[in-house]
Design a protein around this motif. Structure first.
Motif, mmCIF file in Angstrom:
data_model
loop_
_atom_site.group_PDB
_atom_site.id
_atom_site.type_symbol
_atom_site.label_atom_id
_atom_site.label_comp_id
_atom_site.label_asym_id
_atom_site.label_seq_id
_atom_site.Cartn_x
_atom_site.Cartn_y
_atom_site.Cartn_z
ATOM 1 N N UNK A 27 -77.104 -39.093 10.665
ATOM 2 C CA UNK A 27 -75.466 -38.696 10.676
ATOM 3 C C UNK A 27 -75.091 -37.393 10.940
ATOM 4 N N UNK A 28 -75.841 -36.393 10.244
ATOM 5 C CA UNK A 28 -75.824 -34.993 10.503
ATOM 6 C C UNK A 28 -75.964 -34.545 11.864
ATOM 7 N N UNK A 150 -65.695 -34.318 6.711
ATOM 8 C CA UNK A 150 -65.795 -35.358 7.588
ATOM 9 C C UNK A 150 -67.229 -35.965 7.482
ATOM 10 N N UNK A 151 -68.008 -35.007 7.307
ATOM 11 C CA UNK A 151 -69.589 -35.639 7.180
ATOM 12 C C UNK A 151 -69.642 -36.199 6.013
ATOM 13 N N UNK A 155 -70.861 -40.198 5.123
ATOM 14 C CA UNK A 155 -72.141 -40.638 4.456
ATOM 15 C C UNK A 155 -71.602 -41.770 3.228
ATOM 16 N N UNK A 156 -70.147 -41.657 3.052
ATOM 17 C CA UNK A 156 -69.521 -42.599 2.154
ATOM 18 C C UNK A 156 -69.395 -41.787 0.771
ATOM 19 N N UNK A 157 -69.652 -40.700 0.619
ATOM 20 C CA UNK A 157 -69.513 -39.910 -0.747
ATOM 21 C C UNK A 157 -68.077 -39.488 -0.895
ATOM 22 N N UNK A 158 -67.591 -39.871 -2.030
ATOM 23 C CA UNK A 158 -66.038 -39.560 -2.390
ATOM 24 C C UNK A 158 -66.156 -38.446 -3.381
ATOM 25 N N UNK A 159 -66.766 -38.352 -4.473
ATOM 26 C CA UNK A 159 -66.684 -37.664 -5.606
ATOM 27 C C UNK A 159 -67.191 -36.282 -5.466
#
Ligand code: HAM
Length: 422
Positions: A27-28, A150-151, A155-159
């Protein structure tokens, strides 16, 4: 048991863990390319001096964390502790300035620091880094921070939290350092050992001490001592971040552990990670190219710690794709079937099907067990009978359902059956 063990602070990465690495790295790469970065690969060994001059004599990295050694010709070399100084060296050495500017590079690879290993801190760790050379425009700083935002979202990180600061130009920082020394002076006898040592050598680092937090909390803010140039740069950066719709906090205590920074400094913190919570850090380094012998070239960049990102993904229970799952296991019995299956494996691989051809003398039921252990989606079975009839059996390993198909139709059926799994 082997007598050989991993070196302390290093890791073997395999099995399901690899899926996380693929997820983060793929993804990166994909996104960095979308932002116009090109990959650069520099050597893992460099001259020790590149880092002692580049990263800074008084930093922890140079003082106590570098893996240095003498080669057979008596040269003092180091395993790179970070990527920026190496990319700057490559930029100067290959006269990349002639290729027009600004230029955007990214790298992914291992770094080495002799730190005390603990969760989130290793002696060999991987970074994804990005550097932009040849622009002092604050839009470049903002675009890098936007990339990080955005990256991490992709990755679906939120916290996580983005924190920005300005540590000003070298000149404006001198004034602030004096004020900070005056502030800290009365506390000197009660400060921790690290702070006492850094008081003369690297006063700014006292601000991010984890022990003497209370003293740092009331310290004067670096933002009140910026010169006009740094102030304007910081104001524009904030304006651009708003346009990019990137949420951020201003934290005047972000000073970074490397000496080359000027003006912008930023870090991204993950809130579930405890002690080693910084998943990415970076900033502007307008003097480094010149300091390492190149022409005056403003620059800005960041690096992300891959191990910490993976830890954060696990903490947030984010599941990643099983990249290495085998699509088809080919099991066979008998000489004629083996020859036919070798051909079949080549055919399937041409269609990008992940194919595992049996490489053992096991009987069919042993091969099926093996296919199960490998978590294959389908198994193709070809026994002596099937060869005679010119057919194969395709078994869905999840449901156990089996289908017989003409040899010439196998690939088509496999492609069809694989769709059921995605
Ligand atoms: P850094 O803050 O030293 O910056 O490292 C960047 C990231 O690498 C950290 O935020 C952390 O996630 C990860 N990291 C650092 N040390 C370790 C360790 N011992 N174990 C695991 N992860 C670690 C730099 O290296 C700069 N070169 C960044 C940069 C690029 N600035 C401008 N351009």
């Amino acid at each position: 048991m082997s007598n050989y063990k991993r070196i302390k602070g290093t890791k073997d990465i395999f099995g399901e863990e690899i899926d996380y690495w693929y997820y983060v790295e793929n993804k990166a790469k994909e996104m960095l390319e979308k932002y116009g970065f090109r990959e650069i690969r520099t050597p893992i060994i460099e001259s020790e001096e590149l880092f002692s001059r580049g990263v800074g004599q008084e930093t922890d990295i140079v003082q106590k964390e570098m893996y240095t050694f003498e080669d057979k010709k008596g040269r003092i070399l180091a395993l790179r502790p970070e990527g920026t100084a190496s990319v700057v060296r490559a930029y100067i050495e290959n006269s990349m300035i002639n290729f027009g500017s600004p230029q955007k590079f990214f790298y992914i690879g291992p770094m080495f620091r002799y730190e005390k290993p603990q969760s989130g801190r290793y002696r060999e760790f991987y970074q994804i880094g990005a550097e932009i050379f040849g622009t002092d425009y604050p839009l470049a700083d903002a675009e890098l921070i936007d990339f990080l935002y955005e990256y991490f979202k992709t990755l679906k990180l939120t916290n996580f939290k983005i924190k920005i600061n300005s540590i000003g130009t070298t000149k404006s920082r001198e004034k602030y350092k004096k004020v900070l020394k005056e502030y800290y002076n009365p506390f000197l006898p009660i400060l921790c050992e690290d702070c006492q040592r850094r008081y003369n050598a690297n006063i700014l680092r006292l601000l991010d001490c984890k022990i003497d937090k209370d003293v740092a909390a009331n310290a004067p803010s670096i933002l009140d001592y910026l010169d006009n140039e740094s102030k304007e740069h910081f104001e524009s950066l904030k304006k651009y971040l708003d346009v990019f719709e990137v949420p951020y906090e201003i934290d005047p205590k972000i000073v970074r552990g490397l000496d080359y920074y000027s003006k912008t400094a930023f870090e991204v913190e993950h809130l579930d990670l405890g002690e080693q919570a910084v998943i990415a850090g970076g900033g502007r380094y307008d003097d480094l190219v010149e300091q390492l012998g190149g022409p005056k070239t403003p620059a800005v960049g960041f690096a992300i710690g891959i191990e910490r990102i993976i830890e954060a993904l696990k903490k947030e229970h984010i599941e990643v794709e099983n990249f290495s799952q085998i699509d088809v296991y080919i099991a066979y019995q008998g000489e004629q079937a083996e020859l036919e299956c070798i051909k079949l494996s080549k055919e399937l691989r041409k269609y990008k099907i992940k194919t595992y051809l049996n490489l053992s003398k096991r009987n069919l039921s042993g091969q099926l067990k093996h296919a199960n252990r490998l978590n294959a989606k389908l198994t193709i079975i070809m026994g002596e009978e099937e060869v005679v009839d010119d057919v194969v059996t395709v078994r869905n390993m999840e449901t156990g359902e089996q289908t017989k198909v003409q040899r010439s139709w196998v690939t088509e059926l496999v492609l069809e059956k694989l769709k059921e799994f995605s």
